[in-house]
Motif scaffolding. Structure first.
Motif, short mmCIF file in Angstrom:
data_model
loop_
_atom_site.label_atom_id
_atom_site.label_comp_id
_atom_site.label_asym_id
_atom_site.label_seq_id
_atom_site.Cartn_x
_atom_site.Cartn_y
_atom_site.Cartn_z
N ALA A 71 46.56 0.57 -8.37
CA ALA A 71 47.46 1.42 -7.58
C ALA A 71 47.77 0.76 -6.24
N LEU A 72 48.98 0.99 -5.79
CA LEU A 72 49.44 0.45 -4.52
C LEU A 72 48.60 1.00 -3.37
N SER A 73 48.21 0.11 -2.47
CA SER A 73 47.50 0.55 -1.27
C SER A 73 48.49 1.26 -0.33
N PHE A 74 48.02 2.29 0.36
CA PHE A 74 48.89 3.01 1.28
C PHE A 74 48.06 3.53 2.44
N ASP A 75 48.74 3.86 3.53
CA ASP A 75 48.03 4.41 4.67
C ASP A 75 47.92 5.92 4.52
N ILE A 91 59.78 4.15 -1.70
CA ILE A 91 61.06 4.79 -1.98
C ILE A 91 61.63 5.52 -0.78
N ASN A 92 60.85 6.39 -0.16
CA ASN A 92 61.46 7.29 0.82
C ASN A 92 60.60 7.54 2.05
N ALA A 93 59.81 6.58 2.46
CA ALA A 93 59.01 6.73 3.66
C ALA A 93 59.78 6.20 4.86
N PRO A 94 59.57 6.80 6.04
CA PRO A 94 60.18 6.24 7.25
C PRO A 94 59.52 4.91 7.61
N ASP A 110 51.30 -0.80 13.57
CA ASP A 110 49.98 -0.97 12.96
C ASP A 110 49.93 -0.49 11.50
N GLY A 111 51.08 -0.10 10.93
CA GLY A 111 51.14 0.31 9.54
C GLY A 111 50.91 1.79 9.30
N THR A 112 50.63 2.55 10.35
CA THR A 112 50.45 3.99 10.20
C THR A 112 51.80 4.69 10.32
N TYR A 113 51.79 5.99 10.01
CA TYR A 113 53.03 6.77 10.03
C TYR A 113 52.92 7.91 11.03
N ASP A 114 54.03 8.19 11.69
CA ASP A 114 54.13 9.28 12.64
C ASP A 114 54.45 10.56 11.87
N PRO A 115 53.60 11.59 11.92
CA PRO A 115 53.87 12.81 11.16
C PRO A 115 55.19 13.47 11.54
N ALA A 116 55.58 13.40 12.81
CA ALA A 116 56.86 13.99 13.20
C ALA A 116 58.02 13.26 12.54
N ALA A 117 57.91 11.95 12.38
CA ALA A 117 58.96 11.19 11.69
C ALA A 117 59.02 11.58 10.22
#
Length: 389
Positions: A263-267, A159-162, A167-174
């Motif tokens: 449940a959906l897999s997530f990083d 829904i609302n992830a940047p 590599d599928g990971t997320y930047d905490p600053a983003a």
């Protein structure tokens, strides 16, 4: 148990479910005989079965009085199998992660590395600015206690992830920038608004001060010294739930009808210090008991953590990453709740050694059984106690 502060010194010489649970009225306690086996807690078992009937495929509560511990289970940890949930099986702890993250920050305060009343701008210049936010007015304490006016935000991969990294990971600053796209809901210090953005900012503070990411800091400072061998703060990219595990599900319930899908897999980097922790009911209990016994923080830091902002008329409140709930049998319990894709959890402990940690293996966006979970925890803590007159 080893004192975490001592081991740290030698080495240097861790949604919305939370708010809902805090806001619920306390059920009446039920008197019971003091000496029982696990199967002799009828009020707690009834509360567990009521909870599970409105929750996921399975549910469990691990409870005790400081001397003895017992576990009750209802339903199944694996759809299509008769597999009761166990207290030593891995689960996703959700926002119980926040207490681990807060403990790291408060250890840094003990060490003089962080000032709780300094503005976040002093540590992370330019991060919390614009769109009505002023990082020179929002302190570390505000972030820990959700009182900085930061808007409610919980990232969701659908829904609302940047956009993730390659590599599928997320930047905490983003993630922080996305959360701050929502305008402030109050002036700093004026009100309580629960938001994952606060703890995503704290992730960056921990990394700035220690030079290590939050998952490393929490493991080295909290998890490993306490001997929590089945607790993992997964690094970005580590999506595996270790075995043995309770399987998490998405689903719906309409009356007696229900549908479950895995449940959906997530990083884990999508949640970081706000919700990525993996643990067990046993380990979560051990953590909160050690924390409240003074084995993780100095007495002064623990007192800061327990200085709550009252969030409802019943007197329940939120401290620095730690919840206080009033019990029907008198006294208070300390802990936190958690909700993440596939799991709803909560752990509470009291000053006299009583404890209760619960899980169900699904998380509903609507009709979530918060009231039933609150009743289950209160009953497990109060069943053997005299009613408060």
């Amino acid at each position: 148990m080893t004192d975490v502060r001592s081991r740290t010194t030698l080495r240097l010489a861790a949604g919305a479910v939370c708010v809902a649970l805090l806001a619920l009225p306390v059920p009446a306690a039920q008197a019971a005989d003091a000496a029982r086996t696990a199967d002799d807690h009828p009020a707690t078992r009834a509360a567990l079965e009521t909870f599970q009937a409105k929750a996921g495929p399975g549910a469990a509560v691990h409870a005790g009085d400081g001397t003895d511990a017992w576990t009750l289970s209802a339903g199944t940890g694996t759809v299509g199998a008769d597999r009761p949930l166990q207290a030593d099986e891995h689960i996703r702890a959700g926002s119980q992660t926040k207490t681990f993250t807060a403990a790291v920050i408060l250890q840094l305060a003990d060490e003089g590395e962080v000032n709780l009343d300094s503005p976040i701008e002093d540590y992370l210049p330019g991060l919390v600015t614009g769109n009505g936010y002023d990082g020179t007015r929002i302190t570390v304490r505000h972030l820990l206690q959700h009182t900085g006016g930061v808007a409610a935000f919980a990232p969701d991969p659908l829904i609302n992830a940047p956009a993730p990294n390659p590599d599928g990971t997320y930047d905490p600053a983003a993630l922080v920038r996305m959360g701050l796209q929502l305008p402030p809901v109050a002036a700093p210090g004026e009100d309580f608004t629960y938001s994952n953005t606060n703890y995503l900012i704290l992730d960056l503070l921990i990394e700035q001060v220690t030079g290590t990411p939050v998952h490393t800091a929490a493991m080295e400072r909290i998890v490993e010294p306490l001997g929590l061998t089945r607790t993992v703060f997964p690094a970005p990219g580590d999506r595996v739930l270790p075995a043995p595990a309770v399987n998490g599900y998405h689903g719906i319930r309409v009356g007696g009808l229900y549908v479950w899908v895995p449940a959906l897999s997530f990083d884990p980097s999508l949640f970081g210090g706000s919700g990525a922790l993996i643990s067990t009911l046993e380990d979560l209990t051990a953590f909160y008991r050690a924390l409240t016994a003074g084995e993780v923080l100095s007495p002064a830091a623990l007192e800061e953590m327990r200085n709550v902002q009252v969030v409802n008329d019943a007197g329940s409140g939120y401290g620095l990453g730690l919840m206080r709930l009033d019990l029907s049998c008198g006294g208070v319990a300390w802990g936190h709740t958690g909700g993440i894709l596939g799991y709803q959890t909560a752990t509470l402990v009291t000053g006299d050694g009583r404890h209760a940690s619960a899980v169900t293996n699904a998380l509903f966006q609507v009709n979530r059984p918060d009231a039933e979970l609150r009743t289950l925890l209160d009953t497990a803590l109060c069943e053997d106690q005299p009613q408060d007159s």
